[in-house]
Every structure is written in C-alpha cells, then in structure tokens.
Design an enzyme around this catalytic site. Structure first.
Site, PDB file in Angstrom:
ATOM      1  N   PHE A  17       0.834  -1.205   0.000  1.00 41.62           N
ATOM      2  CA  PHE A  17       0.000   0.000   0.000  1.00 41.62           C
ATOM      3  C   PHE A  17       0.877   1.268   0.000  1.00 41.62           C
ATOM      4  O   PHE A  17       0.932   2.003  -0.992  1.00 41.62           O
ATOM      5  CB  PHE A  17      -0.932  -0.082   1.214  1.00 41.62           C
ATOM      6  CG  PHE A  17      -1.608   1.186   1.602  1.00 41.62           C
ATOM      7  CD1 PHE A  17      -2.185   2.015   0.637  1.00 41.62           C
ATOM      8  CD2 PHE A  17      -1.693   1.562   2.941  1.00 41.62           C
ATOM      9  CE1 PHE A  17      -2.821   3.195   1.008  1.00 41.62           C
ATOM     10  CE2 PHE A  17      -2.329   2.733   3.309  1.00 41.62           C
ATOM     11  CZ  PHE A  17      -2.877   3.556   2.352  1.00 41.62           C
ATOM     12  N   ILE A  18       1.606   1.502   1.078  1.00 36.72           N
ATOM     13  CA  ILE A  18       2.411   2.733   1.157  1.00 36.72           C
ATOM     14  C   ILE A  18       3.594   2.646   0.189  1.00 36.72           C
ATOM     15  O   ILE A  18       3.925   3.613  -0.497  1.00 36.72           O
ATOM     16  CB  ILE A  18       2.916   2.971   2.603  1.00 36.72           C
ATOM     17  CG1 ILE A  18       1.731   3.151   3.565  1.00 36.72           C
ATOM     18  CG2 ILE A  18       3.828   4.195   2.650  1.00 36.72           C
ATOM     19  CD1 ILE A  18       2.126   3.304   5.032  1.00 36.72           C
ATOM     20  N   LEU A  40       5.073 -10.422  -2.243  1.00 40.49           N
ATOM     21  CA  LEU A  40       3.665 -10.348  -2.667  1.00 40.49           C
ATOM     22  C   LEU A  40       2.734 -11.097  -1.712  1.00 40.49           C
ATOM     23  O   LEU A  40       1.625 -11.454  -2.091  1.00 40.49           O
ATOM     24  CB  LEU A  40       3.498 -10.849  -4.117  1.00 40.49           C
ATOM     25  CG  LEU A  40       4.373 -10.105  -5.146  1.00 40.49           C
ATOM     26  CD1 LEU A  40       4.202 -10.710  -6.541  1.00 40.49           C
ATOM     27  CD2 LEU A  40       4.032  -8.612  -5.192  1.00 40.49           C
ATOM     28  N   ASP A  67      10.538 -11.553  -4.276  1.00 34.84           N
ATOM     29  CA  ASP A  67      11.324 -12.433  -3.409  1.00 34.84           C
ATOM     30  C   ASP A  67      11.124 -12.021  -1.960  1.00 34.84           C
ATOM     31  O   ASP A  67      10.667 -10.916  -1.661  1.00 34.84           O
ATOM     32  CB  ASP A  67      12.811 -12.325  -3.790  1.00 34.84           C
ATOM     33  CG  ASP A  67      13.521 -13.662  -3.616  1.00 34.84           C
ATOM     34  OD1 ASP A  67      13.084 -14.460  -2.759  1.00 34.84           O
ATOM     35  OD2 ASP A  67      14.509 -13.887  -4.332  1.00 34.84           O
ATOM     36  N   TYR A 154       3.550  -7.048  16.946  1.00 37.42           N
ATOM     37  CA  TYR A 154       3.833  -6.157  15.805  1.00 37.42           C
ATOM     38  C   TYR A 154       4.540  -4.891  16.288  1.00 37.42           C
ATOM     39  O   TYR A 154       5.617  -4.540  15.790  1.00 37.42           O
ATOM     40  CB  TYR A 154       2.525  -5.796  15.100  1.00 37.42           C
ATOM     41  CG  TYR A 154       2.667  -4.708  14.055  1.00 37.42           C
ATOM     42  CD1 TYR A 154       3.211  -4.990  12.808  1.00 37.42           C
ATOM     43  CD2 TYR A 154       2.252  -3.405  14.320  1.00 37.42           C
ATOM     44  CE1 TYR A 154       3.339  -3.993  11.846  1.00 37.42           C
ATOM     45  CE2 TYR A 154       2.376  -2.404  13.373  1.00 37.42           C
ATOM     46  CZ  TYR A 154       2.917  -2.701  12.137  1.00 37.42           C
ATOM     47  OH  TYR A 154       3.044  -1.717  11.199  1.00 37.42           O
ATOM     48  N   LYS A 158       8.383  -3.883  15.483  1.00 43.31           N
ATOM     49  CA  LYS A 158       8.711  -2.632  14.801  1.00 43.31           C
ATOM     50  C   LYS A 158       9.657  -1.800  15.676  1.00 43.31           C
ATOM     51  O   LYS A 158      10.556  -1.129  15.175  1.00 43.31           O
ATOM     52  CB  LYS A 158       7.440  -1.818  14.497  1.00 43.31           C
ATOM     53  CG  LYS A 158       6.481  -2.454  13.509  1.00 43.31           C
ATOM     54  CD  LYS A 158       7.042  -2.673  12.130  1.00 43.31           C
ATOM     55  CE  LYS A 158       7.221  -1.389  11.339  1.00 43.31           C
ATOM     56  NZ  LYS A 158       7.681  -1.683   9.944  1.00 43.31           N
ATOM     57  N   ASN A 183      -1.478   6.348  11.317  1.00 42.35           N
ATOM     58  CA  ASN A 183      -2.337   5.572  10.400  1.00 42.35           C
ATOM     59  C   ASN A 183      -2.397   6.236   9.034  1.00 42.35           C
ATOM     60  O   ASN A 183      -2.606   7.437   8.936  1.00 42.35           O
ATOM     61  CB  ASN A 183      -3.748   5.450  10.979  1.00 42.35           C
ATOM     62  CG  ASN A 183      -3.721   4.639  12.243  1.00 42.35           C
ATOM     63  OD1 ASN A 183      -3.459   5.182  13.303  1.00 42.35           O
ATOM     64  ND2 ASN A 183      -3.936   3.353  12.134  1.00 42.35           N
TER      65      ASN A 183
HETATM   66  N1  LIG Z   1      -0.654   1.374   6.751  1.00 43.04           N
HETATM   67  C1  LIG Z   1      -0.448   2.080   7.837  1.00 43.04           C
HETATM   68  O1  LIG Z   1      -1.367   2.705   8.374  1.00 43.04           O
HETATM   69  C2  LIG Z   1       0.942   2.172   8.447  1.00 43.04           C
HETATM   70  C3  LIG Z   1       1.100   3.001   9.554  1.00 43.04           C
HETATM   71  C4  LIG Z   1       2.363   3.101  10.127  1.00 43.04           C
HETATM   72  C5  LIG Z   1       3.433   2.425   9.602  1.00 43.04           C
HETATM   73  N2  LIG Z   1       3.246   1.616   8.525  1.00 43.04           N
HETATM   74  C6  LIG Z   1       4.431   0.913   8.012  1.00 43.04           C
HETATM   75  O2  LIG Z   1       4.535   1.151   6.628  1.00 43.04           O
HETATM   76  C7  LIG Z   1       5.106   0.024   5.989  1.00 43.04           C
HETATM   77  C8  LIG Z   1       4.222  -0.410   4.828  1.00 43.04           C
HETATM   78  O3  LIG Z   1       2.948  -0.754   5.345  1.00 43.04           O
HETATM   79  P1  LIG Z   1       1.678  -0.924   4.406  1.00 43.04           P
HETATM   80  O4  LIG Z   1       0.519  -0.423   5.131  1.00 43.04           O
HETATM   81  O5  LIG Z   1       1.981  -0.421   3.064  1.00 43.04           O
HETATM   82  O6  LIG Z   1       1.541  -2.520   4.405  1.00 43.04           O
HETATM   83  P2  LIG Z   1       1.581  -3.568   3.203  1.00 43.04           P
HETATM   84  O7  LIG Z   1       1.303  -4.890   3.792  1.00 43.04           O
HETATM   85  O8  LIG Z   1       0.725  -3.103   2.096  1.00 43.04           O
HETATM   86  O9  LIG Z   1       3.098  -3.486   2.741  1.00 43.04           O
HETATM   87  C9  LIG Z   1       4.102  -4.338   3.233  1.00 43.04           C
HETATM   88  C10 LIG Z   1       4.663  -5.103   2.055  1.00 43.04           C
HETATM   89  O10 LIG Z   1       5.690  -5.963   2.526  1.00 43.04           O
HETATM   90  C11 LIG Z   1       5.582  -7.176   1.795  1.00 43.04           C
HETATM   91  N3  LIG Z   1       6.225  -8.231   2.593  1.00 43.04           N
HETATM   92  C12 LIG Z   1       5.788  -8.792   3.754  1.00 43.04           C
HETATM   93  N4  LIG Z   1       6.641  -9.733   4.166  1.00 43.04           N
HETATM   94  C13 LIG Z   1       7.651  -9.779   3.254  1.00 43.04           C
HETATM   95  C14 LIG Z   1       8.820 -10.545   3.128  1.00 43.04           C
HETATM   96  N5  LIG Z   1       9.161 -11.486   4.040  1.00 43.04           N
HETATM   97  N6  LIG Z   1       9.626 -10.326   2.058  1.00 43.04           N
HETATM   98  C15 LIG Z   1       9.309  -9.401   1.114  1.00 43.04           C
HETATM   99  N7  LIG Z   1       8.202  -8.634   1.194  1.00 43.04           N
HETATM  100  C16 LIG Z   1       7.381  -8.813   2.249  1.00 43.04           C
HETATM  101  C17 LIG Z   1       4.110  -7.386   1.575  1.00 43.04           C
HETATM  102  O11 LIG Z   1       3.835  -8.234   0.481  1.00 43.04           O
HETATM  103  C18 LIG Z   1       3.626  -5.974   1.350  1.00 43.04           C
HETATM  104  O12 LIG Z   1       3.586  -5.641  -0.021  1.00 43.04           O
HETATM  105  C19 LIG Z   1       5.277  -1.049   7.053  1.00 43.04           C
HETATM  106  O13 LIG Z   1       6.628  -1.061   7.479  1.00 43.04           O
HETATM  107  C20 LIG Z   1       4.378  -0.595   8.186  1.00 43.04           C
HETATM  108  O14 LIG Z   1       4.856  -0.971   9.438  1.00 43.04           O
HETATM  109  C21 LIG Z   1       2.020   1.466   7.937  1.00 43.04           C
END
Ligand SMILES: NC(=O)c1ccc[n+]([C@@H]2O[C@H](COP(=O)([O-])OP(=O)(O)OC[C@H]3O[C@@H](n4cnc5c(N)ncnc54)[C@H](O)[C@@H]3O)[C@@H](O)[C@H]2O)c1
Length: 348
Positions: A17-18, A40, A67, A154, A158, A183
């Site tokens: 997502f991000i 993925l 990967d 989690y 982190k 968020n």
């Molecule tokens: N979404 C939020 O509100 C939010 C808030 C604060 C922090 N974050 C941080 O932002 C980052 C991205 O979060 P997001 O919301 O986009 O989540 P997301 O799940 O969409 O993105 C994480 C990505 O990591 C990939 N992934 C997971 N395990 C993996 C592995 N072993 N090897 C390779 N790829 C792997 C997933 O396929 C996914 O595409 C994270 O580090 C999260 O902690 C997100």
C-alpha cells in the site's frame, strides 16, 4: 548525495500500500532506478504495474523482484542501491496469530538488511517504523520522546527494528533515519484478510449496503494521514541531511474516533441511514493516537495536504471504480481478522 533525483533506490515492500505510492513519488522525483523487492504476500503486482508497463514514459526504470527479504537474493539487491527504503513487514493482526514469523520479518530481517546496507555503504537507509511502537497515547499530541510501550508483537517487532536502525547510526555512523508514520489511508489500502484496515473495510461494507463494525465503545482515536502525504514525507525526510540519525513522527495532526469514521463513511457513501454494528473490543486495540508533527515540519517543512473528509470521499470513489464488485471484495473480508485461519507457527 541527499537528493533522490538520479539515485538508485531499493524499496522493500514496494508492491504494498504505502510502498507503491512511495514508488510513484520516487519516479516523480527522478530516481534513476527503483527496484522493488516484495514477496507479494500482501502486496500486489498491479500496484506498480503502471510503471513497469510504461517504463519508457518515466525517467526511472521500475522493476519488481518477487522475493522474500529474508533471502540472499533479496539482500544482494542492497549492494547496488544508493538509497534503501525499508517498508516490508507483516502487520498488526498477523502478529496476533503468528507472532514468531511477524518477529522474523519485522525485526530479524531488518537487522540483516541493515548489516548488508552498512557493508555496501549505502548513502541513506530509511527505516519505516510505525506509531504502534508507542502503544496508546499517554499524552497527546505525541512527539518523538513519547514512551514506547507497544501493545502487540507487531509494535514490539517494529520497535526492535527501529532500535537496530538507530544502533547502526550510533555505533557505526551509518546514514540512517527512522520514520514513524501514524495511520495511513488512501487508494490501494487493504480491506482483505488480516491486512484489512477499518476504513477500507467500512467503505466496502457501506458500498454493499451494510453497516460498519465498531469494536468497543468506538471512542478510540486514530490520526489518519493520506498516503500521498505519507509518501511525500518519506521522500522529503530521505532527502534531508539533518534527519540522519533522527527518529521522526509523521501524521495528520487530527484525531478521528472510530464512531466518527463509521459515520463519515456512511454519509459519503450515500448511506447515512446505516447504524453501526457494535461488537466487543478487539485485543491489542490502542486507545488513542495523535501525532505531534513539529520535528518533521522543522526538518523538511512538511505539512499534510489532503484532509480526512476529502481523502475518504476520494477513497469511496476509488472503491466504486474497482474491477471487483463490492460484493466480491466483501467475500474477502474476514470479520474477526486477527484470529488465525491456520495453526499458529505455520508460515504462510
Ligand atoms: N498502513 C499504515 O497505516 C501504516 C502506519 C504506520 C506504519 N506503517 C508501516 O509502513 C510500511 C508499509 O505498510 P503498508 O501499510 O503499506 O503494508 P503492506 O502490507 O501493504 O506493505 C508491506 C509489504 O511488505 C511485503 N512483505 C511482507 N513480508 C515480506 C517478506 N518477508 N519479504 C518481502 N516482502 C514482504 C508485503 O507483500 C507488502 O507488499 C510497514 O513497514 C508498516 O509498518 C504502515
């Protein structure tokens, strides 16, 4: 080098997502190449396919390496990067049913990446942490000195990851910055499975004519930053030399209760009549989150551009225009999505 223009960038979790919005931002800023490594498990090829299909139209070349960040092949990608953005991780609800794998990916793999990046001499390593390291607010707004008392594995994993990132700076002078987004919401956000977030889930339900779920009294609050703002903040922090060695919070600075969220979605989806379904509180649900953006704004001049109401209206429209129907999306929503759908300890 502090600018991203002309840089070779590695984005872990960049199909998520991000991460995928960050890829958009990096292309806009003229990165020479953007390599996404993502297994993925929760990310989607489609999130970045617009760059890969049309690479010639952008100045950057985006490629996806599907990967696991725990693999040697993924670690080796660090060797060719000027800048690493580390976002790959498993989420908060995953940690409730599979804490060990959550720790392996979020903490242990972060340490391995940092070690590799140090050996490779990367020019900037941006570790993306989370406001979940704080647990619930003990005071608000929450600055970087707010105590860290995570409520879940989690949040704990982190926190371990960000501690290792800070240690790399303190021990070895590695050019690391830790960013703690609050968020984040917007297009490509997750409604499905254990990644499903309250806002997209509530929107999908409303588009199916169903009321939103409220766990507990609904007075718990979150600080929702639009994903375009999160991506821009990550890029601006990466480009800021004064941010090296710092830990930086990023949020919207506005507090929204879950009751307000559910009401806003129902109204903007054209179903103000939908009364929320009230359910018992969820485990590990923090009570209050509200950012203090003073440091990020001093360092980079960052200020959010998209407010909650506008962002939700846009997101409702985005969900209306998905190729999947709302009913198809609904079938991929699990009501109790923090509960294991397989025995704990099994790697998915
Ligand atoms: N979404 C939020 O509100 C939010 C808030 C604060 C922090 N974050 C941080 O932002 C980052 C991205 O979060 P997001 O919301 O986009 O989540 P997301 O799940 O969409 O993105 C994480 C990505 O990591 C990939 N992934 C997971 N395990 C993996 C592995 N072993 N090897 C390779 N790829 C792997 C997933 O396929 C996914 O595409 C994270 O580090 C999260 O902690 C997100």
């Amino acid at each position: 080098m502090s600018g991203l223009n002309g840089a070779r960038v590695l984005v872990t979790g960049g199909a998520g997502f991000i991460g995928s919005h960050l890829v958009d931002e990096l292309v806009r800023r003229g990165a020479a190449s953007v390599t996404v490594v993502d297994n993925l498990v929760n990310g989607r090829r489609e999130n970045i396919a617009h760059h890969i299909a049309d690479a010639a139209a952008d100045d950057a070349t985006v490629r996806l390496v599907a990967d696991d960040i725990r693999s040697e092949a993924a670690l080796a990608l660090v060797d060719d990067a000027d800048v690493v953005f580390h976002l790959a991780c498993l989420g908060v609800r995953h940690s409730l049913h599979n804490p060990r794998e959550n720790h392996e990916v979020n903490a242990t793999a972060t340490l391995e990446l940092l070690e590799r990046a140090r050996a490779a001499g990367v020019r900037r390593f941006v570790h993306v942490s989370s406001s979940e390291v704080f647990g619930t607010a003990q005071y608000a707004p929450m600055n970087e000195e707010h105590p860290t008392w995570p409520e879940t594995v989690y949040g704990g994993s982190k926190l371990a990851g960000e501690a290792y990132a800070r240690a790399a700076y303190r021990t070895h002078g590695m050019p690391v910055v830790v960013v703690r987004p609050f968020n984040t919401f917007g297009p490509r956000s997750h409604f499905e499975g254990d990644s499903g977030e309250v806002l997209p889930r509530t929107i999908v339900r409303a588009l199916c004519g169903l009321p939103g779920f409220v766990y507990g009294d609904g007075e718990q609050t979150r600080d929702f930053l639009h994903v375009s703002d999160t991506a821009r903040a990550l890029a601006e922090i990466a480009e800021c030399d004064a941010a090296i060695g710092r830990t930086v919070n990023v949020g919207s600075g506005a507090e929204v209760t879950i009751n307000e969220l559910v009401e806003t979605v129902a109204r903007l989806a054209g179903r103000p009549d939908l009364e929320p379904v009230r359910l018992e509180a969820r485990p590990g649900d923090v009570r209050r989150l509200l950012v203090d953006n003073t440091l990020v704004s001093e360092l980079t001049g960052f200020a959010p551009r998209t407010g909650f109401e506008q962002g939700v209206a846009d997101l409702v429209d985005w969900f209306r225009t998905r190729p999947e129907s709302p009913e198809e999306m609904l079938s991929r929503i699990e009501d109790r999505n923090w509960v294991a759908s397989e025995p704990a300890g099994v790697t998915s």
